[in-house]
Scaffold this active site. Structure first.
Site, PDB file in Angstrom:
ATOM      1  CG  ASP A   8       1.038   1.707   4.286  1.00 28.52           C
ATOM      2  OD1 ASP A   8       1.128   0.520   3.889  1.00 28.52           O
ATOM      3  OD2 ASP A   8       1.550   2.667   3.686  1.00 28.52           O
ATOM      4  CB  ILE A   9       0.567  -3.934   5.756  1.00 31.18           C
ATOM      5  CG1 ILE A   9       1.051  -5.173   6.514  1.00 31.18           C
ATOM      6  CG2 ILE A   9       0.841  -4.055   4.264  1.00 31.18           C
ATOM      7  CD1 ILE A   9       0.251  -6.437   6.214  1.00 31.18           C
ATOM      8  N   GLY A  30      -3.764  -2.306  -5.066  1.00 32.17           N
ATOM      9  CA  GLY A  30      -4.067  -2.479  -3.648  1.00 32.17           C
ATOM     10  C   GLY A  30      -2.818  -2.656  -2.802  1.00 32.17           C
ATOM     11  CB  VAL A  31      -2.253  -4.647   0.262  1.00 32.23           C
ATOM     12  CG1 VAL A  31      -2.472  -6.083  -0.142  1.00 32.23           C
ATOM     13  CG2 VAL A  31      -1.250  -4.563   1.407  1.00 32.23           C
ATOM     14  CG  ASP A  32       0.619  -7.424  -5.313  1.00 34.79           C
ATOM     15  OD1 ASP A  32       1.785  -7.512  -4.898  1.00 34.79           O
ATOM     16  OD2 ASP A  32       0.194  -8.063  -6.300  1.00 34.79           O
ATOM     17  CB  SER A 115      -9.694 -12.526  -0.630  1.00 30.36           C
ATOM     18  OG  SER A 115      -8.869 -13.442  -1.316  1.00 30.36           O
ATOM     19  CB  THR A 116     -11.499  -8.010   2.174  1.00 29.86           C
ATOM     20  OG1 THR A 116     -10.386  -7.179   2.536  1.00 29.86           O
ATOM     21  CG2 THR A 116     -11.517  -9.249   3.040  1.00 29.86           C
ATOM     22  N   GLY A 117     -10.381  -6.867  -0.978  1.00 31.84           N
ATOM     23  CA  GLY A 117     -10.355  -5.675  -1.823  1.00 31.84           C
ATOM     24  C   GLY A 117     -10.969  -6.003  -3.171  1.00 31.84           C
ATOM     25  CB  VAL A 118      -9.715  -5.817  -6.696  1.00 32.10           C
ATOM     26  CG1 VAL A 118      -9.415  -4.337  -6.714  1.00 32.10           C
ATOM     27  CG2 VAL A 118      -8.446  -6.619  -6.600  1.00 32.10           C
TER      28      VAL A 118
HETATM   29  P1  ADP Z   1      -7.226  -8.648  -2.927  1.00 31.70           P
HETATM   30  O1  ADP Z   1      -6.915  -8.692  -4.388  1.00 31.70           O
HETATM   31  O2  ADP Z   1      -6.683  -9.852  -2.178  1.00 31.70           O
HETATM   32  O3  ADP Z   1      -8.666  -8.367  -2.653  1.00 31.70           O
HETATM   33  P2  ADP Z   1      -6.495  -5.877  -2.275  1.00 31.70           P
HETATM   34  O4  ADP Z   1      -5.117  -5.307  -2.174  1.00 31.70           O
HETATM   35  O5  ADP Z   1      -7.397  -5.303  -3.325  1.00 31.70           O
HETATM   36  O6  ADP Z   1      -6.304  -7.460  -2.398  1.00 31.70           O
HETATM   37  O7  ADP Z   1      -7.208  -5.723  -0.881  1.00 31.70           O
HETATM   38  C1  ADP Z   1      -6.909  -6.486   0.255  1.00 31.70           C
HETATM   39  C2  ADP Z   1      -7.017  -5.625   1.482  1.00 31.70           C
HETATM   40  O8  ADP Z   1      -5.836  -4.838   1.637  1.00 31.70           O
HETATM   41  C3  ADP Z   1      -8.188  -4.623   1.461  1.00 31.70           C
HETATM   42  O9  ADP Z   1      -8.844  -4.694   2.722  1.00 31.70           O
HETATM   43  C4  ADP Z   1      -7.495  -3.274   1.295  1.00 31.70           C
HETATM   44  O10 ADP Z   1      -8.230  -2.230   1.913  1.00 31.70           O
HETATM   45  C5  ADP Z   1      -6.204  -3.523   2.013  1.00 31.70           C
HETATM   46  N1  ADP Z   1      -5.063  -2.636   1.730  1.00 31.70           N
HETATM   47  C6  ADP Z   1      -4.799  -1.902   0.624  1.00 31.70           C
HETATM   48  N2  ADP Z   1      -3.628  -1.257   0.776  1.00 31.70           N
HETATM   49  C7  ADP Z   1      -3.140  -1.581   2.006  1.00 31.70           C
HETATM   50  C8  ADP Z   1      -1.983  -1.236   2.765  1.00 31.70           C
HETATM   51  N3  ADP Z   1      -1.052  -0.416   2.283  1.00 31.70           N
HETATM   52  N4  ADP Z   1      -1.834  -1.780   4.006  1.00 31.70           N
HETATM   53  C9  ADP Z   1      -2.758  -2.634   4.502  1.00 31.70           C
HETATM   54  N5  ADP Z   1      -3.862  -3.001   3.846  1.00 31.70           N
HETATM   55  C10 ADP Z   1      -4.052  -2.480   2.614  1.00 31.70           C
END
Ligand code: ADP
Length: 172
Positions: A8-9, A30-32, A115-118
């Site tokens: 978890d970042i 997501g990460v945001d 960019s690799t999530g949603v």
């Molecule tokens: P995007 O809209 O840029 O695709 P996302 O947040 O949906 O962003 O996904 C981007 C990446 O971040 C994905 O690989 C997801 O698995 C990862 N991610 C989600 N939560 C965390 C976290 N807490 N720490 C690190 N990576 C995360």
């Protein structure tokens, strides 16, 4: 020099973590969402002053309640099949983040897989652009660059790409 980890970042005590933000910079999923939740409500206030951010650019704020000193927010491209400048935009997310990190004296930086999530960017292609862009960066790089992958499977892809593109672990 380039490290890959699974985790978890928001937990990383580095100088800067990068947020895969959206163009409003006002938080999302997501990460945001994880970064805003962990940083506390001051973060959205600090982001609001920017009035948004174009895809591929980056903005920096304090980390507030995060262990990281700074958050670098960069909206990645939505994947539309690869013919809408996605690769160049993703590369600019990395270069603009590295530039802000350098300008703010950051010696360590952690990136999520932008960019690799949603946003649907294929993971291997995204990792290739991330790694090759960091390696091609001609200015001073932070001493510690971490690709923080949320899953072990993503970290495996990232490690495979690094072993192919940077068999020595990257330039010193
Ligand atoms: P995007 O809209 O840029 O695709 P996302 O947040 O949906 O962003 O996904 C981007 C990446 O971040 C994905 O690989 C997801 O698995 C990862 N991610 C989600 N939560 C965390 C976290 N807490 N720490 C690190 N990576 C995360």
């Amino acid at each position: 020099m380039i490290q890959v980890m699974t985790g978890d970042i928001t937990r990383l005590a580095v100088d800067a973590i990068v947020n895969a933000a959206n163009r409003t910079l006002l938080g999302g999923g997501g990460v945001d969402g994880a970064i805003h939740a962990a940083a506390g409500p001051e973060l959205v206030k600090a982001c609001a002053v920017f009035g948004g951010c174009p895809t591929g650019e980056a903005r920096i704020t304090p980390g507030f309640r995060l262990p990281a000193k700074f958050v670098i927010h960069t909206p990645g491209p939505v994947w539309h099949g690869g013919n809408r400048g996605e690769k160049e935009l993703l590369a600019s997310c990395y270069t603009n983040s590295l530039r802000l990190a350098a300008e703010n004296g950051c010696r360590s930086i952690a990136f999520p897989c932008i960019s690799t999530g949603v946003y649907g960017y294929p993971k291997r292609a995204a990792a290739e652009t991330a790694v090759s862009t960091v390696l091609a960066w001609e200015e001073k790089l932070p001493e510690e660059i971490i690709f923080c992958c949320f899953s072990a499977a993503d970290a495996a892809v990232c490690r495979e790409v690094i072993s192919r593109l940077a068999p020595e672990g990257g330039r010193p």
